[in-house]
Design an enzyme around this catalytic site. Sequence first.
Site: not given
Ligand code: NAP
Length: 465
Positions: A234, A268
Amino acid sequence: MAIATVNPATGETLKTFDAFNVGEIEERLYRAHSAFQDFRRTDFAQRSALLNRAADLLEADQDDIARTMTTEMGKTLVSARAEAAKCVKAMRWYAEHAAEQLADEHPAPGDVQDSGAARAYVRYRPLGTILAVMPWNFPLWQVVRFAAPALMAGNTALLKHASNVPQTALYLEDLFRRAGYPEGAFQTLLVGSAAVEGILRDERVVAATLTGSEVAGRSVASVAGDEVKKTVLELGGSDPYVVLPSADLDKAVRTAVTARVQNAGQSCIAAKRFIVHTDVFDEFAARFVDRMSTLTVGDPMAEATDVGPLSSSQGRSDLEELVDDATRRGAAALCGGQRPPLLEHGWFYEPTVLTGITEEMRIHREETFGPVATLYRVADVDEAVTLANDTSFGLSSNAWTRDAAEQERLTRDLQAGGIFFNGMTASHPGLPFGGVKRSGYGRELAGHGIREFCNATTVWFGPEQ
Ligand code: NAP
């Protein structure tokens, strides 16, 4: 990223946590795997009783956990309470519906005869231990909408939550433990993102779900692909909000504001690109800007606040860069476009409406994760559809029209996992949720969600039996 609670409204670090070492991770992998051997044998009545108990506990904790969420990631206390209440509902919903969603499926006798079977059916069996990598923006809901169905299906879960919401992550583990789940059924791993690959490659983890950015999704999916393990992704979104002449403009404007600034714009499924027919553009724009510019920005704990801070300093800088790039290239800010001058501390940003967007601006292609709306004028439905689909994302979409032919046309042509007419996109336990294109794949919620992490097993009986 350090694992810590840093208050986005003040910038103050309140609590830091050490990441688990190799031994601590191993201990939890062992427990999750061992717990699955027994938990998979429990029946739906036992699992429902556990999940209902967790829902009751969460309901009682609603105010406390709401404060924790607001402190950790800055959402308004009002919305944090609503998030907790939504989780309670979803838990009860899955507790009630999982048995029927995962009931054995019996194909029509005619279909089975061709296979030579006396009878055959499909049984949905749990897969094993699922790793959930989750984001901070709805720190309770994102986890619950995975965990409730996964546990009802008989799986066990390991949560790697975002590093800025460790207390919410630990609360969740404690919640399921207090509800009476067996040790190891649901555990939180306090680890950074660098540890995810090793955990996912461990043979005791059979599948993963990730909600987060495209970068994180690609990384987890490629490791899982290498290990041939199932994933649900997601990812981000840049949902269109199309307004056509037959819309109820008053409702369309009011909903547009909520759809854009909910969770300080960090959702999102927030509407991000407002695509408005030229016949109603001027009126929509004037009313939208008026409402956006009179929202109350400030302390997220205050009941009257509409928009709290962004969750991190980095999140605000990323948003500022997108806005600055657009205005440098000729976009006009009809309101906002800066930090609120009176809020020196914390990571606040003014609700902003940008117009005059062109293709070379980054904001035209990238996701705005904050209270910034882009406003486009279109001549007709064809142009609206082309613009709505002119994005690498395909999470959901919103359209305002009372014309049945237009509704049918948009249902056929909008490239998204959801199309919400005359209202805003929201997730509901009874409706599937997920995207297409770079917004990910797989579905959460409803029967679709619970079956993602099941082994749909064909059970076949030869004529002798
Ligand atoms: P993010 O940086 O991707 O973080 C989300 C999770 O992934 C965190 O637990 C993070 O850990 C982990 N993570 C980050 N990089 C990683 C990697 N290379 N390998 C494995 N795990 C990794 O996302 P964000 O920027 O905090 O959150 C916002 C994004 O999420 C936006 O793009 C939003 O649209 C999306 N989102 C989508 C939905 C949906 O249902 N489609 C819902 C909510 C949010 P750390 O915190 O330790 O870095």
